[in-house]
Design an enzyme around this catalytic site. Structure first.
Site, PDB file in Angstrom:
ATOM      1  N   ARG A 156       0.836  -1.195   0.000  1.00  0.00           N
ATOM      2  CA  ARG A 156       0.000   0.000   0.000  1.00  0.00           C
ATOM      3  C   ARG A 156       0.881   1.258   0.000  1.00  0.00           C
ATOM      4  NH1 ARG A 156      -3.584  -1.379   5.183  1.00  0.00           N
ATOM      5  NH2 ARG A 156      -1.592  -2.306   5.752  1.00  0.00           N
ATOM      6  N   LYS A 187       2.274   1.923   7.409  1.00  0.00           N
ATOM      7  CA  LYS A 187       2.699   1.125   8.568  1.00  0.00           C
ATOM      8  C   LYS A 187       3.621   1.939   9.469  1.00  0.00           C
ATOM      9  CE  LYS A 187       1.633  -2.697   8.942  1.00  0.00           C
ATOM     10  NZ  LYS A 187       0.365  -3.251   9.483  1.00  0.00           N
ATOM     11  N   TYR A 208      -0.343   4.383  10.819  1.00  0.00           N
ATOM     12  CA  TYR A 208      -0.647   3.371  11.843  1.00  0.00           C
ATOM     13  C   TYR A 208       0.606   3.179  12.684  1.00  0.00           C
ATOM     14  CZ  TYR A 208      -4.869   1.661   9.386  1.00  0.00           C
ATOM     15  OH  TYR A 208      -6.105   1.553   8.812  1.00  0.00           O
TER      16      TYR A 208
END
Ligand code: NAD
Length: 370
Positions: A15, A75, A94
């Protein structure tokens, strides 16, 4: 504001944190957007699409971290990135701090401003930046389940929708939240006979109102689960108890009562799983068999569909990124309570209770950093 979007370096992460559409929204408001070369390739976005959207391409990750006031990622940063982060730099991504003391200490030491997607929280306690990934995993759970029910993959050999003259497969979904609801919609759409279980009666009432006639609702308890697992071909685990490990609702002794080739998909695997026999698997080797029952327990299901996941995630993260870019992080957090809840570590101080508790660190009042 100068915004940098690095290529994700975590293993198998395809992603990217910003689509060309997102880059265009930020550029047209006068912000400078820098994308690392090739960053969007895994999600099907070539560099030219970003250039056409007004962004600039930088060759290396060092260049992106070096120039940006705000880094937007997917991430949490990993070790090779720690040294690239500057004091005062905004990191919007995140983090899942409570699961890594090393990451927490690294972000305390570098003095950055860590806004964690997973703790941005609405007044009704929903988590708007986690919902998109639950939607992806929920819908995917049925697609994967249908595939593994095929005989060649070790399944019972039934088609979810049946055909005229042959009844459809039975699908049991345990947990009727975001994942469970999306799974039910997909399974029902394919024509399966679907049962959703939840412990919340208001939730079951709501689902009963909105679901098509081939979806029934049932209270989740041990007796009902023990009976239901005997008949169902595909069983999807989708429970969540916030802040706790998932309860083991399907126990090992229940497996022997299931049909051989029954497929279990445990979406709740990232919280420990709601089947006793769950152990986390990867996309490279997604399944294993226990007592003739096939288990699919991939902990990052959205990773298999990076294009859909990237667009779904950025649809949710972009409005906050725009607020941060327009107002600066402090004013944006003063104005938006949901975003303020995203602040975890700021200028070396832990301001999120769950993180302080996890590692016995002093908790600072969030107002003290604003
Ligand atoms: N594997 C993956 O790739 C992936 C991706 C996204 C989400 N998830 C996980 O999926 C799980 C579900 O997420 P969600 O967003 O749907 O959560 P949610 O909070 O929207 O829904 C959880 C539901 O579980 C219900 N529940 C609680 N205890 C129960 C019980 N004993 N029996 C039946 N239902 C019970 C709750 O009432 C709630 O309706 C979470 O663990 C989440 O982390 C995994």
């Amino acid at each position: 504001m100068i915004i940098g979007v690095p290529k994700e370096i975590k293993n198998n992460e395809n992603r990217i944190a910003l689509t060309p559409a997102g880059a265009a929204e930020l550029s047209k408001r006068g912000h400078e957007v820098y994308i690392q070369a090739g960053g969007g390739a895994g999600s099907g976005f070539p560099d030219e699409d970003y250039i056409n959207a007004g962004a600039k391409i930088l060759p290396t990750i060092e260049d992106v971290y070096g120039i940006a006031e705000m880094i937007i990622k997917v991430k949490e940063p990993i070790e090779p990135e720690y040294k690239l982060i500057k004091k005062g730099q905004i990191l919007y991504t995140y983090f899942h701090f409570a699961s890594s003391e090393e990451l927490t200490n690294a972000m305390i030491e570098n003095g950055s401003v860590c806004l964690a997607y997973e703790t941005v929280e609405m007044a009704n306690r929903s988590l708007p930046l986690l919902i998109p990934m639950s939607e992806v995993a929920g819908r995917m759970s049925v697609q994967e389940g249908a595939k593994y029910l095929e005989k060649t993959f070790g399944g019972y050999g039934v088609l979810l929708g049946g055909v005229p003259g042959v009844p459809p497969a039975n699908v049991l979904i345990i947990g009727g939240g975001i994942v469970g609801t999306e799974a039910a919609k997909m399974a029902a759409g394919l024509g399966a006979d679907v049962t959703i279980m939840d412990v919340s009666l208001p939730r079951l009432r709501y689902l009963d109102d909105i679901m098509p006639p081939n979806v029934k609702t049932m209270m989740s308890n041990e007796y009902n689960i023990r009976e239901a697992v005997k008949q169902n071909d595909l069983i999807i685990g989708a429970v969540l108890i916030p802040g706790a490990k998932a309860p083991h609702l399907v126990t090992r002794d229940m497996l022997s009562t299931m049909k051989p080739g029954t497929v279990l998909v445990d979406v709740a695997v990232d919280q420990g799983g709601c089947f006793e026999t769950t152990k986390a698997t990867t996309h490279a080797e997604p399944t294993f068999v226990v007592d003739h029952v096939l288990h699919y327990c991939v902990a990052n299901m959205p990773g298999a569909v990076p294009r859909t996941s990237t667009i779904a995630l950025t649809n949710a993260t972009l409005p906050y990124a725009i607020q941060i870019a327009q107002k600066g992080w402090k004013q944006a957090c003063i104005d938006s309570e949901p975003l303020r809840k995203g602040l975890n570590v700021v200028d070396g101080k832990v301001v999120y209770e769950g993180v302080a508790e996890a590692f016995n660190l002093p908790l600072h009042n969030v107002e003290s950093v604003l």
